[in-house]
Write a protein that holds these residues in place. Structure first.
Motif, mmCIF file in Angstrom:
data_model
loop_
_atom_site.group_PDB
_atom_site.id
_atom_site.type_symbol
_atom_site.label_atom_id
_atom_site.label_comp_id
_atom_site.label_asym_id
_atom_site.label_seq_id
_atom_site.Cartn_x
_atom_site.Cartn_y
_atom_site.Cartn_z
ATOM 1 N N GLY A 80 -13.711 -18.498 -34.514
ATOM 2 C CA GLY A 80 -13.197 -17.431 -33.647
ATOM 3 C C GLY A 80 -11.691 -17.473 -33.472
ATOM 4 O O GLY A 80 -11.143 -16.824 -32.587
ATOM 5 N N VAL A 81 -11.032 -18.230 -34.358
ATOM 6 C CA VAL A 81 -9.585 -18.432 -34.224
ATOM 7 C C VAL A 81 -8.817 -17.273 -34.859
ATOM 8 O O VAL A 81 -9.187 -16.773 -35.917
ATOM 9 C CB VAL A 81 -9.169 -19.761 -34.896
ATOM 10 N N ILE A 99 -17.830 -22.799 -31.144
ATOM 11 C CA ILE A 99 -17.986 -21.394 -31.522
ATOM 12 C C ILE A 99 -17.588 -20.476 -30.380
ATOM 13 O O ILE A 99 -18.176 -20.523 -29.289
ATOM 14 C CB ILE A 99 -19.446 -21.124 -31.961
ATOM 15 N N LEU A 100 -16.553 -19.667 -30.618
ATOM 16 C CA LEU A 100 -16.115 -18.684 -29.623
ATOM 17 C C LEU A 100 -15.863 -17.351 -30.341
ATOM 18 O O LEU A 100 -14.730 -16.932 -30.567
ATOM 19 C CB LEU A 100 -14.841 -19.189 -28.908
ATOM 20 N N VAL A 101 -16.975 -16.732 -30.770
ATOM 21 C CA VAL A 101 -16.938 -15.407 -31.402
ATOM 22 C C VAL A 101 -17.774 -14.479 -30.530
ATOM 23 O O VAL A 101 -18.538 -14.961 -29.683
ATOM 24 C CB VAL A 101 -17.506 -15.471 -32.845
ATOM 25 N N PRO A 102 -17.653 -13.152 -30.652
ATOM 26 C CA PRO A 102 -18.477 -12.272 -29.817
ATOM 27 C C PRO A 102 -19.965 -12.604 -29.948
ATOM 28 O O PRO A 102 -20.423 -13.038 -31.016
ATOM 29 C CB PRO A 102 -18.174 -10.881 -30.367
ATOM 30 N N ALA A 103 -20.698 -12.395 -28.876
ATOM 31 C CA ALA A 103 -22.112 -12.803 -28.819
ATOM 32 C C ALA A 103 -22.908 -12.268 -30.015
ATOM 33 O O ALA A 103 -23.753 -12.975 -30.574
ATOM 34 C CB ALA A 103 -22.743 -12.320 -27.504
ATOM 35 N N SER A 104 -22.602 -11.042 -30.432
ATOM 36 C CA SER A 104 -23.366 -10.444 -31.531
ATOM 37 C C SER A 104 -23.164 -11.213 -32.838
ATOM 38 O O SER A 104 -23.985 -11.140 -33.749
ATOM 39 C CB SER A 104 -22.937 -8.987 -31.718
ATOM 40 N N MET A 105 -22.064 -11.944 -32.955
ATOM 41 C CA MET A 105 -21.780 -12.655 -34.200
ATOM 42 C C MET A 105 -22.107 -14.138 -34.144
ATOM 43 O O MET A 105 -21.900 -14.870 -35.116
ATOM 44 C CB MET A 105 -20.311 -12.465 -34.553
ATOM 45 N N VAL A 106 -22.620 -14.593 -33.002
ATOM 46 C CA VAL A 106 -22.909 -16.019 -32.850
ATOM 47 C C VAL A 106 -24.002 -16.492 -33.832
ATOM 48 O O VAL A 106 -23.825 -17.526 -34.497
ATOM 49 C CB VAL A 106 -23.257 -16.376 -31.386
ATOM 50 N N PRO A 107 -25.115 -15.748 -33.982
ATOM 51 C CA PRO A 107 -26.165 -16.231 -34.889
ATOM 52 C C PRO A 107 -25.636 -16.455 -36.309
ATOM 53 O O PRO A 107 -25.972 -17.457 -36.952
ATOM 54 C CB PRO A 107 -27.211 -15.099 -34.850
#
Lengths: 467, 467
Positions: free
Chosen positions: B15-16, B71-79
């Motif tokens: 998520g950087v 992991i710090l990406v939008p929730a929809s992209m976490v999986p």
């Protein structure tokens, strides 16, 4: 007649010797360190000098027109010293010497002698068994223990303390918290002047906005009540000696007798006095009283951390506050400022994912404008790097504090502000002194409780009977 | 399997972006500032670099053998990110992203998806909606808000906090109080790993001597109790969310449900856990637990100020302690050391006019030797000038602290030490860390209350039924 105790143009210090363990010489050094501008005359039994001032062994050598004597000689020699003062026209004295009723609780011959000599010359005095007075405006500092008066913070809170050690600690702690003080008075055995006299004086003193008291006893309730009830300045009391254990030592300390604590509590309420529980809370209350009036129990709470929103909710309830629901429309408008938009708004309000100072200003203004909100609690994060994220300004604090202050004035409602941050940053903000900053979120709620107590108890205010 | 969460040899941060408001890059900067020695791999959607580290846009480019992903990406992209971790053999993750059950309290599809992907790859994770872990020994610092890890004080207290903001504040406040910490863990929604897992790990962790918890709820009481009851390290709990007001915000914060507070209180007692009321008291308790056991209610109190002897008497009684009378012979012997001899000795003992360090050592040793005294409260004055009066030594603190420490060890009883002084001097003493120093006299008594609670509640200890 009381002014000379705090703003003397010259002082004589009795009991000085140029030896390492002499205590009276500390009085001279404390005054010098604090910038006392008047003349200082050391008096002692042997010749010598203290910082270039010769010790006078013959009191006849004292000039006339000295305003105040500070006396720290053995108890057996006090009457002689007071007599010398009288002969030289000195009409005000601090009798620091101990060894009177606090040591021997029987009918006290030494005190009777002291009083007789003083009366004979028309001398009024503080003590015995006391450290006297500190005045940051004049630089007078009569405690005989070595202090660091350069570190004292000057301001407009005056404190009366029934304990020398406590008054010293008050001076340190107020200064550490960047709450300025004007006078600290420790009256010891109060053989002549007591709290009531000092309260009357401080009520009229231009340098005093608030009067704080550390008390181990209140002897003459009715006498105490009379000036207090017509005092327009806030009076704050920390009453110790509320247990059987402390009663034993208090008796030998300041000859204080314990009062029935629940009776005392009612008495203080009736007198419009705010009661606090320790020295630190004196500083918290002093800061709270700088805010606009809090006229009810209903608060809006904004926190930059969900966890602290929870802690603040607990604190509000513990201190008898309500956090009423806010209008859905307002919450929606605030939510529009957010980035990720994961946190649902409520009251207490978790501002954790709103990184926009405009959203904060918007929320503060709108919440304070609600007629069913009496005050606001604001808990902010602060770290230098986070500050940079807050917008163009490298330092959002100065404009933030100014905005918060203006909102308080405009809406005539208090905003109780705290930061969760490293202490160095909180201290830096406290030091600015432009607006009261509390140390942590819970403390900011406790502060509002004191403010509410004050406005409820204030003479002439509507009392809604909720207490 | 848990060790990699705290001592990873390498980490990947998802998520950087090299933009001013990107949060994930703060994770990298925090680890660097804290001296993390392992490799750090930034992963993001656009090319760029962070402090000379290239952002990987294709996760295929990640090397194998990475211990931990943050992991710090939008929730929809976490999986998708978790799946990428799985394919690269990463078996440990911190899922910082929020927006799960804490936002939408209905049955949560996003969480089910996340859990399914993680299970599929055998990945264990902390979170979601968390800031993860700090470990002062390894230099790992996964919070995504910018911190000042250089200021953190390393030590052996580990803390689990159900709030990111609170865990940050804990890091600052422990460091400000010079109480070193090993790990701080903020587990967020605890979808996979929760407090019980962390407690089990910390019980075996060589760098951890005490386990502290900030809790907003305890969901699985029996599961929680089982490891706690066989834990030989002290466990300390600050439980928030004890009011209706906080329950509203806690629900949206960490999906926590309030527990009945008096039921909880009994539960914690039974589990041998010390309960504290705020973050500051976590530090007070951490210091108290460094002292020898306190096995009863009977204290000797020595104060260098009469006023504080009174305040201490009140504090002792408020916290359920007794101050039994001391033998007349002992008091007489102590009085012989005095100069002016105006203060009568009792318990609490006003040492105000005894300016002799030998008298203090004598009194400490004799009081602690009495079989009906369980511990001692010592409140000292400190200022540089007063220190000079104390004898030949310019600085009486080092030998004083050493003597007090040795007496504690010898007599196997605690001495709870505080100073009334300017904060800078107290901080200086705290910083030395050779012996616990409390901030003020009242706090030193509160500390002993916590210590007594611990030893009363400790599994396997005699419980005298006084609680």
């Amino acid at each position: 007649m009381m002014r000379e105790f705090f703003y003397p143009s010259s002082i004589a210090v009795f009991g000085v010797a140029d030896t390492p363990r002499n205590l009276a010489k500390n009085i001279i050094m404390n005054c010098e360190d604090m910038g006392f501008n008047g003349d200082i005359f050391p008096v002692g039994r042997e010749e010598g000098s203290i910082n270039g001032r010769s010790i006078l062994v013959n009191t006849d050598a004292l000039p006339t027109g000295i305003d105040l004597a500070v006396i720290l000689v053995p108890a057996s020699m006090v009457p002689e010293a007071v007599d010398a003062c009288g002969r030289k026209g000195i009409r005000h004295a601090v009798i620091s010497t101990g060894g009177y009723r606090e040591f021997n609780d029987q009918d006290n011959e030494a005190e009777r002698q002291l009083l007789a000599v003083a009366r004979q010359h028309g001398i009024r005095f503080i003590g015995p068994n006391c450290i006297g007075a500190i005045c940051t405006q004049s630089g007078l500092c009569t405690p005989f223990n070595p202090m660091q008066p350069k570190h004292f913070k000057s301001g407009n809170v005056s404190i009366i303390a029934q304990s020398g050690g406590v008054s010293t600690q008050v001076a340190y702690h107020f200064s550490d918290e960047h709450v300025g003080f004007s006078k600290i008075i420790s009256a010891g055995n109060k053989l002549d002047l007591g709290e009531v006299d000092f309260i009357k004086y401080l009520m009229e003193d231009d340098d005093t906005d608030q009067i704080h008291l550390y008390l181990e006893s209140i002897e003459k309730g009715r006498e105490f009540l009379q000036p207090v009830k017509r005092c327009s300045k806030p009076i704050v009391v920390f009453k110790a000696n509320v247990s059987r254990t402390s009663a034993r030592v208090a008796k030998s300390h300041t000859a204080a007798l314990a009062n029935n604590d629940s009776v005392l509590d009612g008495f203080l309420k009736q007198a419009g006095i705010v009661r606090v529980r320790d020295i630190h809370d004196m500083t918290v209350c002093a800061k709270a009283l700088r805010l606009p009036p809090l006229r009810g129990d209903r608060l809006a709470v904004i926190s930059f951390s969900g966890g602290f929103a929870v802690i603040l909710g607990d604190a509000c309830e513990a201190h008898g506050f309500e956090c009423p629901p806010l209008p859905r429309k307002l919450l929606d408008e605030i939510e529009e400022f957010r980035r990720a938009g994961v946190i649902k708004m409520s009251n207490p309000m978790d501002f954790g994912d709103v990184h926009d100072i405009r959203a904060l200003y918007f929320a503060l203004e709108r919440c304070l404008s609600l007629d069913y909100i009496d005050g606001l609690v604001l808990s902010l994060t602060y770290s230098p790097r986070l500050a940079q994220m807050f917008g163009k300004s490298e330092d959002f604090r100065a404009p933030l504090l100014e905005t918060v202050k203006q909102l308080c004035l405009q809406k005539r409602k208090p905003i109780s502000l705290s930061f969760f941050a490293e202490r160095m940053y909180i201290d830096e903000l406290k030091r600015r002194g432009t607006f009261p900053i509390f140390t942590n979120p819970e403390e900011s709620v406790r502060a509002l409780r004191m403010l509410r107590d004050y406005w409820r108890r204030r003479p002439g205010e509507h009392n809604n009977g909720n207490e």
